[in-house]
Design a protein around this motif. Structure first.
Motif, PDB file in Angstrom:
ATOM      1  N   TYR A   1       3.278 -14.731-141.325  1.00  0.00           N
ATOM      2  CA  TYR A   1       3.845 -15.673-142.302  1.00  0.00           C
ATOM      3  C   TYR A   1       5.197 -16.201-141.817  1.00  0.00           C
ATOM      4  CZ  TYR A   1       6.764 -16.944-146.306  1.00  0.00           C
ATOM      5  OH  TYR A   1       7.661 -17.576-147.144  1.00  0.00           O
ATOM      6  N   LEU A   2       6.042 -15.326-141.298  1.00  0.00           N
ATOM      7  CA  LEU A   2       7.372 -15.746-140.829  1.00  0.00           C
ATOM      8  C   LEU A   2       7.258 -16.713-139.657  1.00  0.00           C
ATOM      9  CD1 LEU A   2       9.279 -12.324-141.017  1.00  0.00           C
ATOM     10  CD2 LEU A   2       9.426 -14.235-142.623  1.00  0.00           C
ATOM     11  N   LYS A   3       6.342 -16.415-138.727  1.00  0.00           N
ATOM     12  CA  LYS A   3       6.139 -17.308-137.582  1.00  0.00           C
ATOM     13  C   LYS A   3       5.616 -18.668-138.042  1.00  0.00           C
ATOM     14  CE  LYS A   3       3.977 -15.671-133.986  1.00  0.00           C
ATOM     15  NZ  LYS A   3       4.671 -16.065-132.748  1.00  0.00           N
ATOM     16  N   GLU A   4       4.680 -18.654-138.989  1.00  0.00           N
ATOM     17  CA  GLU A   4       4.152 -19.916-139.521  1.00  0.00           C
ATOM     18  C   GLU A   4       5.229 -20.710-140.265  1.00  0.00           C
ATOM     19  OE1 GLU A   4       0.876 -18.578-141.874  1.00  0.00           O
ATOM     20  OE2 GLU A   4      -0.512 -18.450-140.156  1.00  0.00           O
ATOM     21  N   SER A   5       6.257 -20.008-140.731  1.00  0.00           N
ATOM     22  CA  SER A   5       7.368 -20.653-141.441  1.00  0.00           C
ATOM     23  C   SER A   5       8.460 -21.145-140.492  1.00  0.00           C
ATOM     24  CB  SER A   5       7.978 -19.670-142.454  1.00  0.00           C
ATOM     25  OG  SER A   5       7.012 -19.245-143.384  1.00  0.00           O
ATOM     26  N   GLY A   6       8.260 -20.937-139.185  1.00  0.00           N
ATOM     27  CA  GLY A   6       9.196 -21.488-138.203  1.00  0.00           C
ATOM     28  C   GLY A   6      10.163 -20.487-137.590  1.00  0.00           C
ATOM     29  N   LEU A   7       9.964 -19.187-137.838  1.00  0.00           N
ATOM     30  CA  LEU A   7      10.849 -18.197-137.239  1.00  0.00           C
ATOM     31  C   LEU A   7      10.300 -17.735-135.895  1.00  0.00           C
ATOM     32  CD1 LEU A   7      11.762 -18.070-140.279  1.00  0.00           C
ATOM     33  CD2 LEU A   7      12.395 -15.701-139.828  1.00  0.00           C
ATOM     34  N   LYS A   8      11.220 -17.472-134.968  1.00  0.00           N
ATOM     35  CA  LYS A   8      10.868 -16.883-133.687  1.00  0.00           C
ATOM     36  C   LYS A   8      10.904 -15.366-133.860  1.00  0.00           C
ATOM     37  CE  LYS A   8      13.877 -17.909-130.586  1.00  0.00           C
ATOM     38  NZ  LYS A   8      14.608 -18.712-129.606  1.00  0.00           N
ATOM     39  N   ALA A   9       9.942 -14.661-133.265  1.00  0.00           N
ATOM     40  CA  ALA A   9       9.864 -13.202-133.398  1.00  0.00           C
ATOM     41  C   ALA A   9      10.322 -12.540-132.114  1.00  0.00           C
ATOM     42  CB  ALA A   9       8.440 -12.776-133.735  1.00  0.00           C
ATOM     43  N   ALA A  10      11.377 -11.708-132.203  1.00  0.00           N
ATOM     44  CA  ALA A  10      11.905 -10.994-131.031  1.00  0.00           C
ATOM     45  C   ALA A  10      11.724  -9.495-131.234  1.00  0.00           C
ATOM     46  CB  ALA A  10      13.386 -11.322-130.838  1.00  0.00           C
ATOM     47  N   ALA A  11      10.920  -8.869-130.366  1.00  0.00           N
ATOM     48  CA  ALA A  11      10.668  -7.435-130.450  1.00  0.00           C
ATOM     49  C   ALA A  11      11.606  -6.700-129.495  1.00  0.00           C
ATOM     50  CB  ALA A  11       9.213  -7.142-130.104  1.00  0.00           C
ATOM     51  N   ALA A  12      12.317  -5.698-130.021  1.00  0.00           N
ATOM     52  CA  ALA A  12      13.232  -4.915-129.190  1.00  0.00           C
ATOM     53  C   ALA A  12      12.484  -3.713-128.625  1.00  0.00           C
ATOM     54  CB  ALA A  12      14.422  -4.453-130.027  1.00  0.00           C
ATOM     55  N   SER A  13      12.348  -3.681-127.296  1.00  0.00           N
ATOM     56  CA  SER A  13      11.616  -2.584-126.653  1.00  0.00           C
ATOM     57  C   SER A  13      12.304  -2.214-125.352  1.00  0.00           C
ATOM     58  CB  SER A  13      10.171  -3.011-126.369  1.00  0.00           C
ATOM     59  OG  SER A  13       9.526  -2.065-125.548  1.00  0.00           O
ATOM     60  N   GLU A  14      12.505  -0.912-125.145  1.00  0.00           N
ATOM     61  CA  GLU A  14      13.161  -0.470-123.907  1.00  0.00           C
ATOM     62  C   GLU A  14      12.315  -0.768-122.680  1.00  0.00           C
ATOM     63  OE1 GLU A  14      11.888   4.165-124.615  1.00  0.00           O
ATOM     64  OE2 GLU A  14      13.125   3.030-125.969  1.00  0.00           O
TER      65      GLU A  14
ATOM     66  N   ARG B   1      18.827 -17.684-130.581  1.00  0.00           N
ATOM     67  CA  ARG B   1      19.380 -18.651-131.534  1.00  0.00           C
ATOM     68  C   ARG B   1      18.267 -19.198-132.426  1.00  0.00           C
ATOM     69  NH1 ARG B   1      21.849 -22.435-127.055  1.00  0.00           N
ATOM     70  NH2 ARG B   1      19.809 -21.845-126.242  1.00  0.00           N
ATOM     71  N   GLY B   2      18.654 -19.867-133.503  1.00  0.00           N
ATOM     72  CA  GLY B   2      17.685 -20.469-134.408  1.00  0.00           C
ATOM     73  C   GLY B   2      17.103 -19.447-135.380  1.00  0.00           C
ATOM     74  N   PRO B   3      16.166 -19.888-136.230  1.00  0.00           N
ATOM     75  CA  PRO B   3      15.543 -18.976-137.197  1.00  0.00           C
ATOM     76  C   PRO B   3      14.857 -17.819-136.466  1.00  0.00           C
ATOM     77  CG  PRO B   3      15.027 -21.269-137.720  1.00  0.00           C
ATOM     78  CD  PRO B   3      15.670 -21.273-136.369  1.00  0.00           C
ATOM     79  N   LEU B   4      15.181 -16.588-136.855  1.00  0.00           N
ATOM     80  CA  LEU B   4      14.772 -15.439-136.045  1.00  0.00           C
ATOM     81  C   LEU B   4      14.450 -14.217-136.898  1.00  0.00           C
ATOM     82  CD1 LEU B   4      14.720 -14.392-132.984  1.00  0.00           C
ATOM     83  CD2 LEU B   4      17.044 -13.560-133.436  1.00  0.00           C
ATOM     84  N   VAL B   5      13.414 -13.491-136.482  1.00  0.00           N
ATOM     85  CA  VAL B   5      13.156 -12.158-137.024  1.00  0.00           C
ATOM     86  C   VAL B   5      13.160 -11.176-135.857  1.00  0.00           C
ATOM     87  CG1 VAL B   5      10.641 -12.593-137.023  1.00  0.00           C
ATOM     88  CG2 VAL B   5      11.560 -10.646-138.308  1.00  0.00           C
ATOM     89  N   VAL B   6      13.970 -10.135-135.970  1.00  0.00           N
ATOM     90  CA  VAL B   6      14.085  -9.108-134.935  1.00  0.00           C
ATOM     91  C   VAL B   6      13.302  -7.879-135.398  1.00  0.00           C
ATOM     92  CG1 VAL B   6      15.654  -7.598-133.660  1.00  0.00           C
ATOM     93  CG2 VAL B   6      16.356  -9.939-134.223  1.00  0.00           C
ATOM     94  N   ILE B   7      12.409  -7.380-134.531  1.00  0.00           N
ATOM     95  CA  ILE B   7      11.562  -6.239-134.883  1.00  0.00           C
ATOM     96  C   ILE B   7      12.069  -4.997-134.162  1.00  0.00           C
ATOM     97  CG2 ILE B   7       9.194  -5.361-134.950  1.00  0.00           C
ATOM     98  CD1 ILE B   7       8.577  -8.531-134.256  1.00  0.00           C
ATOM     99  N   LEU B   8      12.278  -3.937-134.931  1.00  0.00           N
ATOM    100  CA  LEU B   8      12.702  -2.646-134.380  1.00  0.00           C
ATOM    101  C   LEU B   8      11.648  -1.603-134.720  1.00  0.00           C
ATOM    102  CD1 LEU B   8      16.381  -2.885-135.583  1.00  0.00           C
ATOM    103  CD2 LEU B   8      15.738  -2.727-133.185  1.00  0.00           C
ATOM    104  N   GLY B   9      11.326  -0.732-133.761  1.00  0.00           N
ATOM    105  CA  GLY B   9      10.292   0.272-133.975  1.00  0.00           C
ATOM    106  C   GLY B   9      10.850   1.646-134.257  1.00  0.00           C
ATOM    107  N   SER B  10       9.950   2.563-134.567  1.00  0.00           N
ATOM    108  CA  SER B  10      10.361   3.945-134.812  1.00  0.00           C
ATOM    109  C   SER B  10      10.778   4.589-133.499  1.00  0.00           C
ATOM    110  CB  SER B  10       9.205   4.731-135.429  1.00  0.00           C
ATOM    111  OG  SER B  10       8.138   4.828-134.507  1.00  0.00           O
ATOM    112  N   GLU B  11      11.572   5.651-133.596  1.00  0.00           N
ATOM    113  CA  GLU B  11      12.089   6.284-132.378  1.00  0.00           C
ATOM    114  C   GLU B  11      11.002   7.008-131.603  1.00  0.00           C
ATOM    115  OE1 GLU B  11      16.119   7.286-132.147  1.00  0.00           O
ATOM    116  OE2 GLU B  11      16.260   7.605-134.292  1.00  0.00           O
ATOM    117  N   ASP B  12       9.976   7.488-132.301  1.00  0.00           N
ATOM    118  CA  ASP B  12       8.946   8.234-131.580  1.00  0.00           C
ATOM    119  C   ASP B  12       7.825   7.335-131.062  1.00  0.00           C
ATOM    120  OD1 ASP B  12       8.240   7.730-134.204  1.00  0.00           O
ATOM    121  OD2 ASP B  12       7.125   9.592-134.472  1.00  0.00           O
TER     122      ASP B  12
END
Length: 247
Positions: free
Chosen positions: A166-179, A191-202
């Motif tokens: 839904y967020l992507k369809e609404s124009g947000l870029k999705a950035a996943a944080a992964s080591e 930059r711009g409309p953004l959603v940052v995804i963070l995962g569990s530690e395990d």
């Protein structure tokens, strides 16, 4: 750790009435194998009002209270959850670039509180959590957030995969944080409309979320440990986003 009975209500009738009255329920714990007419009424109101619930062994309920819980305990939410589908259009109407955090399986209450504190400090607009497999919003979480949870928007959704779509369809870029990402956060365009995804530690971020993300980005490490605490990662990422936005 013993919990205050102010944090939950128990018994079939009290829980059913609390849900019908619109109390903010964090989740309902239901005894394994529970049956009967009142059980069916409980499940009817839970399903009608989309209240999160889970089946637990009797020992779990007995640990929480020695009183007659009748196989049902409901955790009371300390905050009022926001609706992302109402919040997002408001942000666009205000002429701002939405900045959202999505937490995939962050279950430690202090990490969760610290993430919300960073989100509030660095200008994010909301934190999105799933109904299942996420930290409960307890007094400890509020304390770790330095009170930010009392006013900062938290959106709880049945499916974070559907929410991300839904967020992507609404124009947000999705950035996943992964080591494991090959691109450093400083090289990623945040930059711009953004959603940052963070995962569990395990377990990190689920494969299905990684597959639909636009960017996978990593925080460079100099030491030998290899990964940061998830709440520290949130602060570093949010600072970099603020820097790129020229704030």
């Amino acid at each position: 750790m013993m919990h205050s009975e102010k944090e939950f209500i128990f018994g079939m009738h009290p829980v059913i009435e609390a849900i019908k009255a619109g109390r903010q329920i964090d989740r309902v714990l239901v005894k394994q194998g529970l049956r009967g007419e009142l059980y069916h009424e409980l499940m009817k109101v839970i399903n009608e009002l989309n209240v999160p619930w889970q089946v637990v062994p009797l020992e779990k309920l007995d640990y929480l209270t020695k009183k007659n819980h009748q196989g049902v305990i409901a955790w009371i939410s300390l905050i009022e959850f926001q609706d992302i589908e109402k919040l997002l259009p408001m942000l666009f109407e205000q002429g701002t670039d939405p900045l959202l955090l999505m937490l995939d399986g962050v279950s430690d209450v202090r990490n969760f509180g610290a993430i919300v504190r960073s989100a509030a400090c660095f200008g994010a607009h909301a934190v999105i959590i799933p109904e299942k497999n996420s930290a409960r919003i307890t007094a400890d979480a509020v304390k770790a957030s330095a009170g930010a949870l009392n006013s900062f928007p938290i959106c709880r959704v049945p499916s974070i995969t559907k929410c991300l779509t839904y967020l992507k369809e609404s124009g947000l870029k999705a950035a996943a944080a992964s080591e494991r990402a090959s691109e450093a956060v400083s090289s990623s365009d945040l930059r711009g409309p953004l959603v940052v995804i963070l995962g569990s530690e395990d377990k990190g971020i689920s494969r299905e979320l990684l597959d639909i993300s636009d960017i996978t980005t990593a925080i460079p490490m100099a030491g030998s440990i290899g990964s940061l605490n998830v709440s520290v990662s949130a602060g570093v990422l949010l600072y970099e986003i603020m820097r790129q936005r020229g704030l």
